[in-house]
Design a protein around this motif. Structure first.
Motif, PDB file in Angstrom:
ATOM      1  N   GLY A 176       0.696   5.906  -2.765  1.00 25.00           N
ATOM      2  CA  GLY A 176       1.601   6.431  -3.523  1.00 25.00           C
ATOM      3  C   GLY A 176       0.707   7.178  -4.711  1.00 25.00           C
ATOM      4  N   GLY A 177      -0.512   7.503  -4.760  1.00 21.48           N
ATOM      5  CA  GLY A 177      -1.064   8.300  -5.609  1.00 21.48           C
ATOM      6  C   GLY A 177      -0.645   9.785  -5.559  1.00 21.48           C
ATOM      7  N   VAL A 178      -1.822  10.774  -5.978  1.00 22.76           N
ATOM      8  CA  VAL A 178      -1.483  12.096  -6.164  1.00 22.76           C
ATOM      9  C   VAL A 178      -1.307  12.661  -4.658  1.00 22.76           C
ATOM     10  CG1 VAL A 178      -2.565  14.411  -6.932  1.00 22.76           C
ATOM     11  CG2 VAL A 178      -3.152  12.153  -8.379  1.00 22.76           C
ATOM     12  N   ARG A 199       0.537  -0.905  -3.279  1.00 26.91           N
ATOM     13  CA  ARG A 199       0.489  -2.218  -3.617  1.00 26.91           C
ATOM     14  C   ARG A 199       0.513  -2.332  -4.864  1.00 26.91           C
ATOM     15  NH1 ARG A 199      -3.862  -5.691   0.231  1.00 26.91           N
ATOM     16  NH2 ARG A 199      -2.620  -5.536   2.092  1.00 26.91           N
ATOM     17  N   SER A 200       0.859  -1.173  -5.713  1.00 24.36           N
ATOM     18  CA  SER A 200       0.982  -1.075  -7.137  1.00 24.36           C
ATOM     19  C   SER A 200       2.442  -1.132  -7.495  1.00 24.36           C
ATOM     20  CB  SER A 200       0.193   0.020  -7.630  1.00 24.36           C
ATOM     21  OG  SER A 200       0.870   0.104  -9.187  1.00 24.36           O
ATOM     22  N   LEU A 201       2.911  -2.319  -7.880  1.00 22.82           N
ATOM     23  CA  LEU A 201       4.435  -2.344  -8.315  1.00 22.82           C
ATOM     24  C   LEU A 201       4.742  -1.274  -9.272  1.00 22.82           C
ATOM     25  CD1 LEU A 201       5.290  -5.981  -8.116  1.00 22.82           C
ATOM     26  CD2 LEU A 201       5.895  -4.085  -6.432  1.00 22.82           C
ATOM     27  N   ASP A 202       3.704  -1.152 -10.336  1.00 21.04           N
ATOM     28  CA  ASP A 202       3.847  -0.064 -11.473  1.00 21.04           C
ATOM     29  C   ASP A 202       4.042   1.087 -10.855  1.00 21.04           C
ATOM     30  OD1 ASP A 202       3.886  -1.976 -13.496  1.00 21.04           O
ATOM     31  OD2 ASP A 202       1.761  -1.681 -13.900  1.00 21.04           O
ATOM     32  N   ARG A 203       3.191   1.488  -9.736  1.00 18.45           N
ATOM     33  CA  ARG A 203       3.439   2.971  -9.303  1.00 18.45           C
ATOM     34  C   ARG A 203       4.643   3.184  -8.546  1.00 18.45           C
ATOM     35  NH1 ARG A 203       2.476   7.933 -10.411  1.00 18.45           N
ATOM     36  NH2 ARG A 203       2.337   9.105  -8.678  1.00 18.45           N
ATOM     37  N   LEU A 204       5.151   2.229  -7.631  1.00 20.52           N
ATOM     38  CA  LEU A 204       6.385   2.197  -7.004  1.00 20.52           C
ATOM     39  C   LEU A 204       7.493   2.303  -8.035  1.00 20.52           C
ATOM     40  CD1 LEU A 204       5.933  -0.281  -4.020  1.00 20.52           C
ATOM     41  CD2 LEU A 204       5.476   1.774  -3.927  1.00 20.52           C
ATOM     42  N   THR A 217      10.895   3.058  -1.620  1.00 21.59           N
ATOM     43  CA  THR A 217       9.697   2.561  -1.985  1.00 21.59           C
ATOM     44  C   THR A 217       9.464   1.235  -1.284  1.00 21.59           C
ATOM     45  OG1 THR A 217      10.450   1.942  -4.078  1.00 21.59           O
ATOM     46  CG2 THR A 217       9.418   3.975  -4.042  1.00 21.59           C
ATOM     47  N   LEU A 218       8.302   0.865  -0.849  1.00 14.13           N
ATOM     48  CA  LEU A 218       8.289  -0.320  -0.230  1.00 14.13           C
ATOM     49  C   LEU A 218       6.911  -0.967  -0.675  1.00 14.13           C
ATOM     50  CD1 LEU A 218       9.660  -2.426   1.967  1.00 14.13           C
ATOM     51  CD2 LEU A 218       8.364  -0.957   3.655  1.00 14.13           C
ATOM     52  N   TYR A 219       6.582  -2.306  -1.024  1.00  9.00           N
ATOM     53  CA  TYR A 219       5.340  -2.806  -1.317  1.00  9.00           C
ATOM     54  C   TYR A 219       4.909  -2.716   0.269  1.00  9.00           C
ATOM     55  CZ  TYR A 219       1.808  -5.979  -2.937  1.00  9.00           C
ATOM     56  OH  TYR A 219       0.820  -6.770  -3.488  1.00  9.00           O
ATOM     57  N   GLU A 226       3.112  -1.782   9.651  1.00  7.26           N
ATOM     58  CA  GLU A 226       3.470  -1.744  10.711  1.00  7.26           C
ATOM     59  C   GLU A 226       5.076  -1.557  11.131  1.00  7.26           C
ATOM     60  OE1 GLU A 226       3.192  -4.781  14.565  1.00  7.26           O
ATOM     61  OE2 GLU A 226       0.966  -4.567  13.514  1.00  7.26           O
ATOM     62  N   ASP A 227       5.576  -2.069  10.384  1.00 10.05           N
ATOM     63  CA  ASP A 227       7.281  -1.939  10.557  1.00 10.05           C
ATOM     64  C   ASP A 227       7.447  -0.486  10.424  1.00 10.05           C
ATOM     65  OD1 ASP A 227       7.367  -4.509  11.575  1.00 10.05           O
ATOM     66  OD2 ASP A 227       8.403  -5.156   9.698  1.00 10.05           O
ATOM     67  N   SER A 228       7.027  -0.013   9.440  1.00  8.67           N
ATOM     68  CA  SER A 228       7.329   1.484   8.886  1.00  8.67           C
ATOM     69  C   SER A 228       6.789   2.420   9.757  1.00  8.67           C
ATOM     70  CB  SER A 228       6.997   1.419   7.472  1.00  8.67           C
ATOM     71  OG  SER A 228       7.360   0.591   6.719  1.00  8.67           O
ATOM     72  N   VAL A 229       5.338   2.310  10.237  1.00 13.33           N
ATOM     73  CA  VAL A 229       4.958   3.322  11.130  1.00 13.33           C
ATOM     74  C   VAL A 229       5.542   3.375  12.441  1.00 13.33           C
ATOM     75  CG1 VAL A 229       2.740   3.416   9.518  1.00 13.33           C
ATOM     76  CG2 VAL A 229       3.030   1.987  11.817  1.00 13.33           C
ATOM     77  N   CYS A 230       5.927   2.285  12.885  1.00 12.84           N
ATOM     78  CA  CYS A 230       6.541   2.277  14.410  1.00 12.84           C
ATOM     79  C   CYS A 230       7.728   2.982  14.678  1.00 12.84           C
ATOM     80  CB  CYS A 230       6.576   0.755  14.739  1.00 12.84           C
ATOM     81  SG  CYS A 230       4.941   0.058  14.982  1.00 12.84           S
ATOM     82  N   SER A 231       8.592   3.288  13.277  1.00 13.05           N
ATOM     83  CA  SER A 231       9.965   3.973  13.489  1.00 13.05           C
ATOM     84  C   SER A 231       9.469   5.295  13.082  1.00 13.05           C
ATOM     85  CB  SER A 231      10.804   3.031  12.693  1.00 13.05           C
ATOM     86  OG  SER A 231      10.499   3.021  11.140  1.00 13.05           O
TER      87      SER A 231
END
Length: 373
Positions: A176-178, A199-204, A217-219, A226-231
């Motif tokens: 979730g960076g630049v 992995r940064s909750l602050d960034r999310l 947004t998802l941690y 894996e779950d996200s990319v498979c769909s």
């Protein structure tokens, strides 16, 4: 100081390390600038513009390397360019050394001083010379990914924005960076269903505040990735560990669970790539398939929009170039700890700790060398 700006020679690389505006600034400070003839022609920067700004046009790159005190480029020097560097000569460009042992060895052997754009820092913990190209690459990732999804390009034929009565494509951005934020913005602008993992909750939280329910947004964990990319129809790899090789976040076995014709765009390929199946490609042959999944891994992605990218990059690099020219390398590095963080190689020593770690060199802190004179 004599500053040399050679033409870039990497495959389909049309950017140039300095615009005529930058030349005029340096000449105004009393410096001499050597620009390779035709170096900016591909993006509409003619020789006449450089001459009008005060540059000396040089036909052969070897003449530039021979005469210049500082070489200003865009991409990492190719092997023949590394061999033209001399002891004590300053190189200011992108390097991305951690995944590139050959370049690192050549630079160490040259005795030159190499400052990497991508590890210069700022007061806010950012990477000000990487950020402009990260913005460009993040936005381009969606363009490239959308094109790669077309059936004729090997994709699954999904239109990211969908149409009335048809669901939009699913875009997953890892990081979730630049890069990640710019990719998400572009994907949302096209009307896609977009999820960002970090992995940064602050960034999310920041992304959630900025974009609200339009952006999911998802941690980031092994399972959530894996779950996200498979769909997903399109996955953008946007992770960065400054100076170090990118972590491998997607394993080969996961590809078999993805949609046939889904697309991976690995924006971290300059640092070795964040997918296990990534290998660097060029604008000439940008994609390949593994287990039915299209991979777009162009190592100089912003070179595809070279005019925009050149102006964005040189706006950021020019103040540092002027400081190095005005003060000299040693004093400029001593005065500015953020510029000093950009120092990767100093006269045969590796001064970037992640590079030394990844490539098994002895690490020597930059402050030790600068203070020693």
């Amino acid at each position: 100081m004599i500053i040399g700006v050679p033409k870039e020679i990497k495959n389909h690389e049309y950017r140039i390390g300095m615009t005529p505006v930058g030349v005029r600034e340096l000449v105004n400070h009393g410096h001499k600038v050597l620009v390779q003839s035709g170096g900016g022609a591909a993006i509409g920067l003619a020789n006449e513009q450089y001459e009008a700004a005060g540059a000396n046009l040089i036909d052969k790159p070897e003449d530039i390397f021979l005469a210049a005190d500082m070489i200003v480029k865009v991409k990492e020097p190719q092997p023949n360019e590394c061999k033209m560097l001399r002891p004590g000569q300053l190189l200011f460009t992108y390097l991305h050394l951690a995944p590139d042992p050959e370049q690192t060895k050549l630079l160490v052997d040259s005795g030159a001083i190499a400052i990497a754009y991508e590890t210069v820092t700022d007061d806010h913990g950012g990477l000000p010379l990487l950020a402009p190209m990260s913005e460009v690459a993040g936005r381009m990732a969606i363009q490239a990914g959308a094109h790669s999804l077309e059936k004729a390009q090997g994709g699954n034929g999904t239109l990211l924005g969908g149409v009335p009565g048809v669901l939009p494509g699913k875009v997953v951005v890892i990081g979730g960076g630049v890069v990640g934020e710019n990719a998400a913005r572009m994907a949302m602008g096209l009307g896609a269903d977009v999820t960002v993992l970090d992995r940064s909750l602050d960034r999310l939280k920041t992304l959630d505040t900025l974009y609200g329910p339009r952006l999911k947004t998802l941690y980031s964990t092994v399972e959530s990735v894996e779950d996200s990319v498979c769909s997903a129809d399109l996955v953008i790899g946007a992770v960065l560990v400054p100076g170090a090789a990118a972590p491998k976040l997607l394993k080969r076995e996961t590809l078999t669970k993805m949609k046939d014709g889904a697309v991976l765009v690995d924006v971290a390929i300059d640092q070795g790539g964040c997918f296990e199946t990534s290998k660097a490609t060029t604008h000439q042959e940008p994609t390949y398939k593994v287990d039915g999944v299209v991979h777009y891994c162009v190592a100089n992605m912003p070179g595809g929009v070279a005019r925009t990218a050149t102006f964005a990059l040189t706006n950021a690099t020019l103040p540092y170039t002027i400081a190095l020219a005005n003060k000299g390398c040693q004093q400029a590095l001593a005065d500015d700890p953020h510029l000093r963080n950009g120092l990767n190689i100093f006269k045969g020593k590796v001064t970037c700790e992640p590079v030394a770690e990844d490539l098994n060199y002895d690490y020597v802190p930059a402050t030790d060398l600068i203070c020693a004179g």
